[in-house]
Design an enzyme around this catalytic site. Structure first.
Site, mmCIF file in Angstrom:
data_model
loop_
_atom_site.group_PDB
_atom_site.id
_atom_site.type_symbol
_atom_site.label_atom_id
_atom_site.label_comp_id
_atom_site.label_asym_id
_atom_site.label_seq_id
_atom_site.Cartn_x
_atom_site.Cartn_y
_atom_site.Cartn_z
ATOM 1 N N CYS A 171 0.803 -1.331 0.179
ATOM 2 C CA CYS A 171 0.033 0.057 0.009
ATOM 3 C C CYS A 171 0.923 1.130 0.139
ATOM 4 O O CYS A 171 1.691 1.517 0.860
ATOM 5 C CB CYS A 171 -0.884 -0.020 1.276
ATOM 6 S SG CYS A 171 -2.223 1.306 1.324
ATOM 7 N N ILE A 208 -0.382 -5.601 -9.939
ATOM 8 C CA ILE A 208 0.384 -4.610 -9.049
ATOM 9 C C ILE A 208 -0.538 -3.953 -8.221
ATOM 10 O O ILE A 208 -1.552 -3.667 -8.465
ATOM 11 C CB ILE A 208 1.497 -3.596 -9.786
ATOM 12 C CG1 ILE A 208 0.479 -2.712 -10.842
ATOM 13 C CG2 ILE A 208 2.345 -4.079 -10.615
ATOM 14 C CD1 ILE A 208 1.132 -1.568 -11.333
#
Lengths: 279, 304
Positions: free
Chosen positions: B130, B191
């Site tokens: 993240c 991704i």
């Protein structure tokens, strides 16, 4: 793709006018071509730079080509919005969400507090479809009454339209709750549609009354809205995203979510927050 | 006979190779079911942390025209409360649910993984990528040694498949993909969003409350595709492609690059949950038209 979704892009607008409705309610007006074409019940996301971005129902369309939202001072973001003055800049995106479906014939509008602001554009639409309108406007007290003069002007033809104002303390109109009026109205007459916007427990009561009398209803809901485009999932009630499939839900949809509607909504972290019964 | 596009990935039987990406919808059990009912082959939940997280203030999402920039701050009710939502999703039977996990330490990841495994979910996806949280996230996901520790610890504690979601915000994604494989990861998801920002010229302020966020949507598809291509060349475990997939052609591109399945997120803003049905139909038409019998035949085909 970009053309179709242009209204979801953020743009800056100047505050061109401010109407002081009450001591802690203001209507903020700005010029925006997308908002001018908004349907009744749609909302915009208002960005106050450096503070927050909040969903607000569009309460004014096309008033001298200005659109607007009606803000009640309730938290940090609305307080900051309250400090803004003529010429200041706010960011907006939208309009978002579905809208009230207008109906012909006998219809009732039921509002609680500032909920009337979300219903006002609908009244403008309904008088064009030659509906007979009963507007039941509930407020806590005289000093919280908003939009009444504007509604009186729109519903001036007494042959068709009625306005019933209630206050909880009896300082204006009938003493009591808007839902009491709805209950007695539904015993005497039938409506093609009820439209309601206000505190969720009030709307739940109106929904229950409508179900008992087999009357269709459209309810304008409030949930935590972040993305406003149906992505983040902050605003779910049952399987519906209030930001996209709402804010307006129909009787059929409300029956699907009747365990949630008026029972709980979710906090910023998704945790259930139960509505408190005050009456 | 209906054209079969089912996929077998790391022990999961998927009715089709499309998945809901992490972070999209997924806050409630019913929202996951909605996406499953729209046709997804699996649903990935929002990232769940041990303690509840409120997330950041709005604006948490900005439309930049070619995609969205977001910094939600991983809002979630915490793992104990969330398993109840997961159970609601599972209660319907068939549904394949993958829980995305976001932790601060290897043991925290493992503890959460055990809790959701006990609740009956099908797999976990480790969010090591993240771009907009201070602790964990991308910072741990760019370090092969930490990835190794987390994946190994989680694998030691559970039996269901473990997928590792990688960040593109690194100079060589192959290294961390290999680290995840060596540590026992059952698959790679690539991704996550690309670290980015936007500034409002009037106020002079960053648009996101968190200043930085992650870019998703059509803008990042070529980056995602390149990452999947590179990873597919360097590992033997399945790769799940994610990033800007908006139509069936995008999906096919990812299969050709080496993905065995794909995840869809941002495109839901453009086409709503119907996008799953649309993409599945497009994949079937393509396979039929090109004379292939199943998706396996085209996975990684662009490498030959």
């Amino acid at each position: 793709m970009s053309q179709k979704f242009k209204n979801i892009r953020r743009r800056n607008v100047h505050i061109e006018d401010i109407i002081e409705e009450t001591l802690n309610v203001k209507t903020i007006l700005f010029r925006d071509k997308f908002c001018q074409l908004a349907k009744p019940g749609q909302y915009v996301m208002i960005w106050i730079p450096g503070i927050d971005e909040i969903p607000m129902s569009i309460s004014v369309r096309n008033r001298l080509s200005l659109s607007g939202v009606t803000v009640e001072q309730v938290g940090e973001a609305t307080e900051e919005l309250f400090k803004k003055t003529l010429g200041d800049i706010i960011g907006i995106r939208g309009p978002f969400g579905n809208w009230f479906q207008p109906n012909t014939g006998n219809v009732a509008l039921v509002s609680g507090g500032t909920g009337i602001a979300s219903l006002f554009p609908l009244i403008e639409t309904l008088i064009k479809t030659s509906a007979k309108i009963v507007a039941v406007l509930g407020f806590k007290s005289l000093k919280e009454i908003i939009f009444l003069n504007r509604i009186r002007k729109l519903l001036s033809d007494k042959r068709y339209h009625r306005i019933i104002v209630t206050t909880e303390d009896g300082s204006y109109g009938q003493k009591g709750l808007a839902t009491d009026v709805v209950s007695s109205l539904l015993k005497k007459e039938t409506f093609k549609m009820i439209y309601t916007c206000g505190p969720e427990l009030m709307m739940r009561r109106v929904f229950d009354l409508a179900e008992e009398s087999r009357t269709h209803i459209q309810v304008c809901l409030e949930r935590i809205i972040r993305c406003s485009v149906g992505l983040c999932g902050s605003c779910f009630i049952g399987e519906y995203r209030v930001c996209k499939e709402g804010l307006v839900l129909s009787s059929e949809q409300l029956r699907q979510v009747k365990d949630e509607f008026g029972t709980f909504k979710r906090d910023f972290n998704g945790v259930k927050m139960h509505f408190k019964t005050t009456h | 006979m209906p054209f079969d596009i089912s996929m077998h990935i790391a022990g999961l039987n998927l009715r089709n190779p499309t998945m809901l990406a992490a972070g999209i919808l997924g806050m409630t059990g019913l929202s996951l079911r909605k996406v499953w009912n729209a046709g997804a082959g699996a649903v990935v939940t929002k990232s769940i942390s041990f303690q509840p997280r409120l997330g950041y203030k709005n604006p948490t999402i900005v439309d930049v025209g070619y995609g969205f920039l977001n910094a939600m701050g991983i809002p979630n009710p915490g793992v104990y409360e969330y398993v109840e939502e997961a159970k609601i999703a599972i209660s319907e039977g068939e549904l394949v649910i993958i829980v995305s996990l976001y932790g601060n330490t290897p043991l925290e990841f493992a503890k959460m993984a055990r809790i959701v495994e006990t609740a009956g979910v099908n797999a976990v996806e480790l969010n090591l990528s993240c771009p907009h949280v201070k602790l964990g996230g991308m910072e741990i996901g760019t370090n092969p040694t930490i990835i190794d520790k987390i994946v190994k610890t989680v694998k030691k504690h559970i039996n269901i498949p473990v997928f590792t979601k990688l960040t593109p915000n690194i100079s060589d994604i192959k290294t961390i993909a290999r680290a995840a494989e060596d540590a026992g990861s059952d698959g790679i998801v690539a991704i996550n969003t690309v670290k980015a920002m936007a500034i409002d010229v009037e106020s002079g302020r960053p648009l996101l409350a968190n200043k930085y966020g992650g870019l998703s949507g059509p803008a990042i598809k070529p980056i995602a595709l390149r990452c999947v291509y590179e990873i597919a060349q360097s590992v033997n475990i399945p790769v799940i492609g994610c990033g800007g997939i908006t139509d069936w052609k995008d999906a096919i591109e990812f299969f050709l690059a080496g993905a065995s399945a794909i995840q869809i997120g941002t495109a839901i803003a453009y086409k709503d949950v119907n996008i799953f049905g649309e993409i599945i139909k497009g994949i079937k038409c393509y396979l039929k038209r090109k004379g292939y019998n199943n998706i396996k035949e085209i996975v990684g085909l662009s490498h030959t």
